[in-house]
Write a protein that holds these residues in place. Structure first.
Motif, mmCIF file in Angstrom:
data_model
loop_
_atom_site.group_PDB
_atom_site.id
_atom_site.type_symbol
_atom_site.label_atom_id
_atom_site.label_comp_id
_atom_site.label_asym_id
_atom_site.label_seq_id
_atom_site.Cartn_x
_atom_site.Cartn_y
_atom_site.Cartn_z
ATOM 1 N N SER A 384 11.056 -25.707 -88.321
ATOM 2 C CA SER A 384 10.910 -25.059 -87.022
ATOM 3 C C SER A 384 12.246 -24.982 -86.287
ATOM 4 N N CYS A 385 13.050 -26.046 -86.376
ATOM 5 C CA CYS A 385 14.376 -26.015 -85.739
ATOM 6 C C CYS A 385 15.266 -24.959 -86.396
ATOM 7 N N LEU A 386 15.223 -24.891 -87.728
ATOM 8 C CA LEU A 386 16.013 -23.881 -88.429
ATOM 9 C C LEU A 386 15.524 -22.475 -88.097
ATOM 10 N N ALA A 387 14.210 -22.296 -88.007
ATOM 11 C CA ALA A 387 13.644 -20.975 -87.699
ATOM 12 C C ALA A 387 14.085 -20.500 -86.320
ATOM 13 N N TRP A 388 14.038 -21.401 -85.331
ATOM 14 C CA TRP A 388 14.432 -20.997 -83.980
ATOM 15 C C TRP A 388 15.935 -20.792 -83.874
ATOM 16 N N ALA A 389 16.712 -21.546 -84.657
ATOM 17 C CA ALA A 389 18.165 -21.330 -84.658
ATOM 18 C C ALA A 389 18.497 -19.930 -85.171
ATOM 19 N N LEU A 390 17.869 -19.533 -86.272
ATOM 20 C CA LEU A 390 18.118 -18.205 -86.831
ATOM 21 C C LEU A 390 17.570 -17.098 -85.925
ATOM 22 N N PHE A 391 16.404 -17.323 -85.326
ATOM 23 C CA PHE A 391 15.825 -16.318 -84.442
ATOM 24 C C PHE A 391 16.685 -16.127 -83.191
ATOM 25 N N THR A 392 17.245 -17.235 -82.678
ATOM 26 C CA THR A 392 18.128 -17.141 -81.505
ATOM 27 C C THR A 392 19.395 -16.378 -81.839
ATOM 28 N N ALA A 393 20.035 -16.743 -82.960
ATOM 29 C CA ALA A 393 21.269 -16.065 -83.361
ATOM 30 C C ALA A 393 21.029 -14.603 -83.703
ATOM 31 N N GLY A 394 19.805 -14.258 -84.096
ATOM 32 C CA GLY A 394 19.502 -12.882 -84.464
ATOM 33 C C GLY A 394 18.917 -12.077 -83.331
ATOM 34 N N ALA A 395 17.618 -12.260 -83.075
ATOM 35 C CA ALA A 395 16.899 -11.403 -82.135
ATOM 36 C C ALA A 395 17.327 -11.621 -80.688
ATOM 37 N N ILE A 396 17.440 -12.893 -80.267
ATOM 38 C CA ILE A 396 17.762 -13.160 -78.854
ATOM 39 C C ILE A 396 19.190 -12.740 -78.532
ATOM 40 N N TYR A 397 20.133 -13.046 -79.408
ATOM 41 C CA TYR A 397 21.515 -12.618 -79.166
ATOM 42 C C TYR A 397 21.643 -11.096 -79.211
#
Length: 498
Positions: A384-397
């Motif tokens: 879950s931590c890895l998933a949110w890290a990638l989602f933040t760097a991708g979609a949110i950024y």
């Protein structure tokens, strides 16, 4: 008083004439809406406590007065995201025959008379109307409200002193921590703490109109006033005259030579690192973010306060998103100080955007590492931590970087006390709200429908999709920026500190 009214009028005119005034209308509307919501919330709590505590052995207002110190501590914390240090620009008036102390006094007076200090009355007035009028009538409600307002004004000047010192040196954070730590020990370690009785007596004094209760608070307000004036006068003098701290010896200056291998992108990454680590405003924001993330991660890892799934998800998303929100919401605004130089080279803005994206994506490793104890203790899963890290760097950024096209206000790199701090634009406020709210809502809905494992897979796939296609959407942002370059340049130049 004439000077205060004149400065207040000048401040309103400056706001209206600011190039970002029209864009702030949505932000003001949103703030008024949220203020009305929280006012209703406080009225609800004040009424609820008045009836819920009526069956106790003591009167409801006596019980609430006993916790007045806790309410003041809560008010101190609430002021951090909403209240800034006085922002009246002093530079234009320093050339006029006006004493600097009078200018600072006007700033402090405006801060003391701020409507923010009246906000807690939405809680105390309904409580007093229901419980106090039975014994002391309307007069008791009025004097009690005045006493509570004076306490909030006192808390305002205490917060102002701490915030001003903390903006100058991060080590001043230990001042409020030490004070509230000592108060907490005095409240809860003894079985029968005298501080509770003192707070009850003070509240009773307000209700009965006791002159000593009012005078004691007023004396503290005056003392904090003079301390604030002394501190602000010294800091404003140093800031306006660009006085450097000569007691600090620079032992080494890092040039980040390991970035040389990345060519032009490495040069812009070096520029971004220097911007973050060598400028007063950016350094203060960076330190604050690290402290907050460290605090939340520590509480989550070593206590059971936030063990619910909702709070775990909130803290995890907050730790990842806050870094981007603090700096990417104002993307290109700091560069507005030297945007003319950046525009002199072809595609330099594109290289800058790529460097920013790479650097802030790598920075996500910081909250990931700080949450390692939570993963070890089983509070959070590694996936879950890895998933949110990638989602933040991708979609949110991806969403936050869109602001590079529309931001056209220059933010000063070092000025704090003498810089007018305006609220964000409507688009900034909307994206900031979406960056927090939508991921949490998406996570909640997907977990209900698909389960945690499938949700994590979806977050990873979406995040990787935006990361792998970052060159294309960054190129699109660059082309849209260049179409608006003259409009943006005009905004950057008009909003620079002079």
């Amino acid at each position: 008083m004439n000077l205060f009214l004149e400065l207040r009028r000048h401040g309103k005119l400056a706001d209206k004439r600011h190039p970002m005034y029209d864009k702030n209308k949505f932000g003001r509307f949103w703030m008024y809406l949220m203020a009305a919501f929280w006012a209703g919330y406080l009225i609800f709590f004040g009424t609820t406590f008045a009836f819920a505590l009526s069956e106790e052995s003591r009167e409801p207002y006596q019980i609430i007065n006993g916790g007045l110190i806790i309410i003041l501590a809560l008010d101190f914390l609430i002021r951090f995201p909403f209240q800034k240090t006085p922002t009246q620009e002093m530079k234009p008036y320093l050339l006029l025959p006006i004493k600097r102390n009078r200018l600072i006094d006007c700033l402090l007076l405006r801060s003391g008379l701020s409507t923010f200090n009246l906000f807690w009355l939405f809680f105390f007035v309904p409580l007093a109307i229901i419980t106090v009028t039975r014994f002391y009538g309307v007069t008791g409600v009025v004097t009690y409200s005045i006493g509570i307002w004076l306490m909030m004004v006192m808390n305002n000047y205490w917060f102002l002193l701490c915030r001003t010192l903390m903006n100058e040196r991060i080590w001043w954070t230990f001042l409020p921590l030490a004070v509230y730590g000592a108060i907490g020990c005095a409240l809860f370690i003894p079985d029968d703490s005298p501080l509770f009785d003192w707070a009850v007596t003070l509240g009773e004094g307000f209700i009965t109109g006791n002159a000593f209760s009012f005078l004691s608070v007023i004396v503290v307000i005056i003392a904090l006033w003079f301390v604030n004036r002394k501190v602000m006068q010294g800091l404003v003098y140093s800031e306006l005259n660009k006085v450097e701290d000569t007691t600090v010896k620079v032992r080494s200056v890092s040039e980040y030579r390991f970035l040389d291998r990345y060519g032009e992108i490495g040069e812009y990454m070096r520029l971004e690192l220097k911007l973050l680590l060598r400028n007063k405003v950016c350094k203060a924001s960076l330190r604050s973010i690290v402290i907050i993330v460290l605090m939340f991660s520590g509480i989550l890892s070593f206590s059971d306060i936030y063990d619910s799934d909702g709070m775990k998800n909130f803290i995890m998303v907050y730790n990842y998103v806050i870094f981007g929100i603090m700096f990417l919401l104002s993307i290109m605004s700091y560069e507005g100080n030297y945007i003319d130089g950046l525009m002199s080279r072809k595609e330099s803005i594109y290289s800058l955007l790529r460097a920013k994206y790479i650097l802030y994506s790598v920075a996500i490793l910081i909250p990931f590492l700080l949450m390692t104890p939570a993963m070890v203790t089983g509070k959070l899963t590694v996936v879950s931590c890895l998933a949110w890290a990638l989602f933040t760097a991708g979609a949110i950024y991806f969403c936050l970087f869109q602001l590079a096209v529309y931001n056209n206000r220059t933010l000063d790199l070092n000025t704090k006390l003498t810089n007018r701090q305006n609220m964000g634009t409507g688009l900034q406020n909307l994206i900031s709200f979406a960056a927090f709210g939508l991921p949490l809502l998406l996570n909640f809905v997907l977990k209900i429908w698909l389960g945690e494992n499938t949700t994590n897979i979806i977050l990873i796939v979406v995040g990787l999709g935006f990361i792998l296609t970052s060159r294309f959407w960054l190129k699109n942002i660059y082309h849209r920026f260049m179409k608006r370059r003259y409009k943006n340049l005009e905004g950057f130049r008009d909003s620079r500190q002079r």
